[in-house]
Design a protein around this motif. Structure first.
Motif, mmCIF file in Angstrom:
data_model
loop_
_atom_site.group_PDB
_atom_site.id
_atom_site.type_symbol
_atom_site.label_atom_id
_atom_site.label_comp_id
_atom_site.label_asym_id
_atom_site.label_seq_id
_atom_site.Cartn_x
_atom_site.Cartn_y
_atom_site.Cartn_z
ATOM 1 N N GLN A 251 33.178 32.730 41.928
ATOM 2 C CA GLN A 251 32.956 32.713 43.189
ATOM 3 C C GLN A 251 31.991 31.548 43.701
ATOM 4 O O GLN A 251 31.624 31.904 45.222
ATOM 5 C CB GLN A 251 32.808 34.295 43.636
ATOM 6 N N THR A 252 31.258 30.895 43.007
ATOM 7 C CA THR A 252 30.235 30.191 43.627
ATOM 8 C C THR A 252 30.450 29.276 44.869
ATOM 9 O O THR A 252 29.878 29.262 45.893
ATOM 10 C CB THR A 252 29.340 29.424 42.514
ATOM 11 N N ARG A 253 31.568 28.612 44.684
ATOM 12 C CA ARG A 253 32.208 27.864 45.608
ATOM 13 C C ARG A 253 32.358 28.110 46.799
ATOM 14 O O ARG A 253 31.920 27.911 48.043
ATOM 15 C CB ARG A 253 33.364 26.872 45.274
ATOM 16 N N ALA A 254 33.133 29.533 46.874
ATOM 17 C CA ALA A 254 33.348 30.136 47.976
ATOM 18 C C ALA A 254 32.199 30.699 48.673
ATOM 19 O O ALA A 254 31.835 30.712 49.924
ATOM 20 C CB ALA A 254 34.456 31.625 47.753
ATOM 21 N N GLY A 300 34.436 39.484 50.210
ATOM 22 C CA GLY A 300 34.997 39.776 48.873
ATOM 23 C C GLY A 300 34.118 39.115 47.699
ATOM 24 O O GLY A 300 34.194 39.356 46.674
ATOM 25 N N ILE A 301 33.061 38.624 48.202
ATOM 26 C CA ILE A 301 32.116 38.058 47.026
ATOM 27 C C ILE A 301 31.440 39.180 46.545
ATOM 28 O O ILE A 301 30.637 39.863 47.364
ATOM 29 C CB ILE A 301 31.003 36.970 47.649
ATOM 30 N N GLU A 302 31.265 39.405 45.129
ATOM 31 C CA GLU A 302 30.640 40.030 44.439
ATOM 32 C C GLU A 302 28.934 39.717 44.290
ATOM 33 O O GLU A 302 28.883 39.157 43.257
ATOM 34 C CB GLU A 302 31.007 40.666 43.068
ATOM 35 N N VAL A 303 28.283 40.082 45.198
ATOM 36 C CA VAL A 303 26.674 39.678 45.027
ATOM 37 C C VAL A 303 25.985 40.619 44.225
ATOM 38 O O VAL A 303 26.044 42.000 44.678
ATOM 39 C CB VAL A 303 26.118 39.550 46.605
#
Ligand SMILES: Nc1ncnc2c1ncn2[C@@H]1O[C@H](COP(=O)(O)OP(=O)(O)OP(=O)(O)O)[C@@H](O)[C@H]1O
Length: 341
Positions: A251-254, A300-303
């Motif tokens: 998910q780093t790019r998004a 929806g990024i899981e931080v």
């Protein structure tokens, strides 16, 4: 005049450099340097090789005359009162000569005699300085047989013999292994706690800077920054260094795209898929941070963590030490109150 006015509740300045300049022919080794060290403080004078540190020290201990400006220790001018300076200062140069066939106690006795400490008093004083520096167990060792770390401690013991107010150590941590560096740091703190005022130099940013009350960064003879370690960290970067840690590297790019959209366009955003992290520098305030976090989660990024990283003093030093581009002077960097670049 230097900005040496004493703020209420602060200790008196003991070492005062005011507009200190030293030229060797065409070369300006020290350029209008002003700073003060208060009683009981440790000042770290830090700069790369050739920055002008030894030149400043040699002026302070009365071994060199400045081209202009003044240096004072307590009530003594370093040029006009060189004799008094010798009593006020204990100086350990970066290199001291070898003394063959001398045991540690004989070596200390030799220097005690050079300071005209009477024989009886000298014996007791040697015991005291060995006790302070943790070197009593070396008393019968030959000086040339000592390790570098041991020799540095004996060098410090030697500077304490005449009980000076101010201690000036040129590169005391140079060449020491990590354990000996920790011990050196403890010894310097102990000396400051006993009321001594210390000036220590270094060409790297070692752990020593962490124990300094003030750090002065000197580059090509100019004072580029002066203040506490935290103040210097803030001077170098108005921008905050932030890291978003994600649950997965995929998910780093998004995440980076969302962050790029929300922060200043000239800010660098670094993606690290292997660490599942995105790092960026920004001048945004807390409220705007929470907005970034909200947008990331909304997409929806899981931080897993969103935090500000400390500005490393090493980064600060490296940014000051960058060679200037052709035709430019050194990079302009604000200097803390109390110092004039
Ligand atoms: N006696 C001298 N004659 C001419 N130039 C000198 C003299 N002493 C020093 N310099 C020059 O002045 C500059 C500052 O030197 P100085 O020894 O003060 O730096 P330093 O910060 O102590 O460096 P280092 O960490 O390498 O000891 C250097 O460019 C050096 O070559």
């Amino acid at each position: 005049m230097a900005n040496t006015t004493q703020a209420p509740g602060t200790a008196a300045p003991v070492v005062v450099l005011d507009g200190l300049t030293k030229k060797y022919g065409e070369l300006t080794a020290l350029d209008n340097v002003s700073l003060t060290i208060s009683s009981g403080q440790i000042l770290g004078l830090i700069g790369p090789n050739g920055a002008g540190k030894t030149t400043a020290i040699k002026i302070l201990v009365g071994l060199l005359r400045p081209t202009s400006g003044t240096a004072r220790i307590a009530d003594a001018d370093c040029v006009a009162n060189a004799r008094r300076i010798k009593h006020l200062v204990g100086y350990m140069p970066d290199k001291f000569g070898s003394y063959d066939n001398m045991r540690v106690r004989e070596y200390l006795d030799f220097f005690g005699a050079a300071f005209a400490i009477p024989r009886k008093r000298r014996r007791a004083r040697i015991e005291e300085v060995m006790e302070i520096t943790g070197t009593t167990y070396m008393r019968d060792r030959y000086v040339e047989s000592l390790s570098h770390g041991m020799a540095q401690r004996i060098g410090i013991a030697r500077t304490l013999l005449h009980d000076p107010k101010v201690l000036i150590f040129d590169e005391p941590a140079n060449g020491l292994d990590p354990q000996a560096r920790v011990e050196m740091r403890e010894l310097l703190l102990q000396l400051a706690a006993s009321g001594k005022t210390l000036l220590v130099t270094s060409h790297i940013l070692p752990e020593l800077s962490r124990i300094c009350d003030r750090v002065a960064i000197i580059i090509r003879g100019k004072l580029r920054a002066y203040g506490t370690v935290d103040e210097i960290g803030r001077q170098v970067s108005q921008r905050r260094n932030v890291e978003a840690q994600l649950a997965s590297g995929e998910q780093t790019r998004a995440a980076a795209e969302i962050i790029r959209r929300l922060i200043e366009s000239d800010s660098e955003v670094v993606e690290s898929p292997t660490e599942a992290a995105v790092r960026f520098r920004t001048e945004l305030r807390d409220v705007e941070f929470s907005n970034i976090l909200k947008e990331l989660i909304g997409a929806g990024i899981e931080v897993t963590q969103f935090r500000e990283l400390q500005t490393d003093l090493e980064d600060a030093f490296m940014s000051f030490a960058q060679p200037p581009a052709d035709g430019e002077d050194s990079p302009p960097v604000p200097v803390a109150a109390g110092a004039r670049p």
